[in-house]
Design a protein around this motif. Structure first.
Motif, PDB file in Angstrom:
ATOM      1  N   ARG A 130      46.231 -50.794 -70.582  1.00 29.87           N
ATOM      2  CA  ARG A 130      46.183 -51.209 -71.990  1.00 29.87           C
ATOM      3  C   ARG A 130      47.434 -51.944 -72.397  1.00 29.87           C
ATOM      4  O   ARG A 130      48.500 -51.656 -71.874  1.00 29.87           O
ATOM      5  CB  ARG A 130      45.934 -50.005 -72.891  1.00 29.87           C
ATOM      6  N   PRO A 131      47.360 -52.915 -73.219  1.00 26.65           N
ATOM      7  CA  PRO A 131      46.218 -53.369 -74.003  1.00 26.65           C
ATOM      8  C   PRO A 131      45.269 -54.277 -73.229  1.00 26.65           C
ATOM      9  O   PRO A 131      44.318 -54.795 -73.784  1.00 26.65           O
ATOM     10  CB  PRO A 131      46.861 -54.135 -75.153  1.00 26.65           C
ATOM     11  N   PHE A 132      45.526 -54.493 -71.943  1.00 25.47           N
ATOM     12  CA  PHE A 132      44.676 -55.360 -71.127  1.00 25.47           C
ATOM     13  C   PHE A 132      43.496 -54.572 -70.578  1.00 25.47           C
ATOM     14  O   PHE A 132      43.535 -53.351 -70.503  1.00 25.47           O
ATOM     15  CB  PHE A 132      45.491 -55.973 -69.987  1.00 25.47           C
ATOM     16  N   CYS A 133      42.464 -55.279 -70.138  1.00 25.22           N
ATOM     17  CA  CYS A 133      41.269 -54.609 -69.629  1.00 25.22           C
ATOM     18  C   CYS A 133      41.411 -54.228 -68.162  1.00 25.22           C
ATOM     19  O   CYS A 133      40.727 -53.330 -67.682  1.00 25.22           O
ATOM     20  CB  CYS A 133      40.041 -55.493 -69.830  1.00 25.22           C
TER      21      CYS A 133
ATOM     22  N   ILE B 205      48.398 -61.438 -64.898  1.00 25.42           N
ATOM     23  CA  ILE B 205      48.351 -62.823 -65.366  1.00 25.42           C
ATOM     24  C   ILE B 205      49.315 -62.993 -66.536  1.00 25.42           C
ATOM     25  O   ILE B 205      50.082 -63.958 -66.599  1.00 25.42           O
ATOM     26  CB  ILE B 205      46.914 -63.223 -65.767  1.00 25.42           C
ATOM     27  N   ASP B 206      49.295 -62.040 -67.477  1.00 31.80           N
ATOM     28  CA  ASP B 206      50.187 -62.103 -68.630  1.00 31.80           C
ATOM     29  C   ASP B 206      51.654 -62.020 -68.183  1.00 31.80           C
ATOM     30  O   ASP B 206      52.495 -62.772 -68.660  1.00 31.80           O
ATOM     31  CB  ASP B 206      49.869 -60.967 -69.599  1.00 31.80           C
ATOM     32  N   LEU B 207      51.961 -61.133 -67.253  1.00 31.26           N
ATOM     33  CA  LEU B 207      53.320 -61.023 -66.733  1.00 31.26           C
ATOM     34  C   LEU B 207      53.760 -62.344 -66.106  1.00 31.26           C
ATOM     35  O   LEU B 207      54.895 -62.793 -66.309  1.00 31.26           O
ATOM     36  CB  LEU B 207      53.407 -59.891 -65.700  1.00 31.26           C
ATOM     37  N   GLY B 208      52.867 -62.975 -65.382  1.00 27.32           N
ATOM     38  CA  GLY B 208      53.176 -64.274 -64.775  1.00 27.32           C
ATOM     39  C   GLY B 208      53.528 -65.325 -65.818  1.00 27.32           C
ATOM     40  O   GLY B 208      54.437 -66.131 -65.611  1.00 27.32           O
ATOM     41  N   HIS B 209      52.834 -65.307 -66.950  1.00 32.77           N
ATOM     42  CA  HIS B 209      53.157 -66.255 -68.026  1.00 32.77           C
ATOM     43  C   HIS B 209      54.573 -66.015 -68.549  1.00 32.77           C
ATOM     44  O   HIS B 209      55.309 -66.960 -68.825  1.00 32.77           O
ATOM     45  CB  HIS B 209      52.147 -66.151 -69.167  1.00 32.77           C
ATOM     46  N   TRP B 210      54.960 -64.751 -68.703  1.00 37.87           N
ATOM     47  CA  TRP B 210      56.325 -64.441 -69.164  1.00 37.87           C
ATOM     48  C   TRP B 210      57.352 -64.884 -68.123  1.00 37.87           C
ATOM     49  O   TRP B 210      58.380 -65.470 -68.459  1.00 37.87           O
ATOM     50  CB  TRP B 210      56.489 -62.953 -69.439  1.00 37.87           C
ATOM     51  N   LEU B 211      57.076 -64.612 -66.846  1.00 36.53           N
ATOM     52  CA  LEU B 211      58.029 -64.972 -65.791  1.00 36.53           C
ATOM     53  C   LEU B 211      58.187 -66.476 -65.642  1.00 36.53           C
ATOM     54  O   LEU B 211      59.260 -66.958 -65.275  1.00 36.53           O
ATOM     55  CB  LEU B 211      57.599 -64.347 -64.456  1.00 36.53           C
TER      56      LEU B 211
ATOM     57  N   PRO C  17      43.923 -59.033 -74.690  1.00 33.15           N
ATOM     58  CA  PRO C  17      44.652 -60.221 -75.142  1.00 33.15           C
ATOM     59  C   PRO C  17      44.617 -61.379 -74.140  1.00 33.15           C
ATOM     60  O   PRO C  17      44.889 -62.519 -74.506  1.00 33.15           O
ATOM     61  CB  PRO C  17      46.078 -59.727 -75.355  1.00 33.15           C
ATOM     62  N   GLN C  18      44.246 -61.105 -72.902  1.00 34.32           N
ATOM     63  CA  GLN C  18      44.225 -62.168 -71.891  1.00 34.32           C
ATOM     64  C   GLN C  18      42.856 -62.829 -71.775  1.00 34.32           C
ATOM     65  O   GLN C  18      42.740 -64.029 -71.859  1.00 34.32           O
ATOM     66  CB  GLN C  18      44.650 -61.603 -70.532  1.00 34.32           C
ATOM     67  N   CYS C  19      41.804 -62.025 -71.599  1.00 34.21           N
ATOM     68  CA  CYS C  19      40.477 -62.606 -71.348  1.00 34.21           C
ATOM     69  C   CYS C  19      39.504 -62.445 -72.512  1.00 34.21           C
ATOM     70  O   CYS C  19      38.472 -63.102 -72.534  1.00 34.21           O
ATOM     71  CB  CYS C  19      39.866 -62.005 -70.095  1.00 34.21           C
ATOM     72  N   GLY C  20      39.825 -61.562 -73.463  1.00 33.14           N
ATOM     73  CA  GLY C  20      38.975 -61.382 -74.625  1.00 33.14           C
ATOM     74  C   GLY C  20      37.839 -60.387 -74.433  1.00 33.14           C
ATOM     75  O   GLY C  20      37.067 -60.141 -75.354  1.00 33.14           O
ATOM     76  N   ARG C  21      37.730 -59.785 -73.265  1.00 24.68           N
ATOM     77  CA  ARG C  21      36.671 -58.807 -73.009  1.00 24.68           C
ATOM     78  C   ARG C  21      36.953 -57.528 -73.789  1.00 24.68           C
ATOM     79  O   ARG C  21      38.111 -57.111 -73.913  1.00 24.68           O
ATOM     80  CB  ARG C  21      36.605 -58.511 -71.512  1.00 24.68           C
TER      81      ARG C  21
END
Length: 65
Positions: free
Chosen positions: A22-25, A32-38, A8-12
């Motif tokens: 998971r679900p990240f690679c 990076i996703d956690l940083g967006h939430w924070l 869901p972050q980089c599309g790989r």
């Protein structure tokens, strides 16, 4: 054959099975996703009809009295 899905972050394409991030690679994409939430860059919207009802709920202190 293991099914692949997009990170869901980089599309790989990455595998779900045996992937501790998971679900990240990778751990990087997960962080990076956690940083967006924070940083509050992601928001969960509330339907406008429900906003007034949420504000009208009694507080815990008022219930016990």
């Amino acid at each position: 054959m293991k099914k692949k899905h997009k990170c869901p972050q980089c599309g790989r394409l990455t595998s779900w099975e045996g992937n501790p991030f998971r679900p990240f690679c990778s751990e990087r994409c997960k962080l990076i996703d956690l940083g967006h939430w924070l940083e509050e860059e992601y928001r969960i919207s509330v339907p406008t009809e429900g906003v007034e009802e949420i504000h009208e709920l009694p507080k815990e202190e008022e219930k016990s009295e």
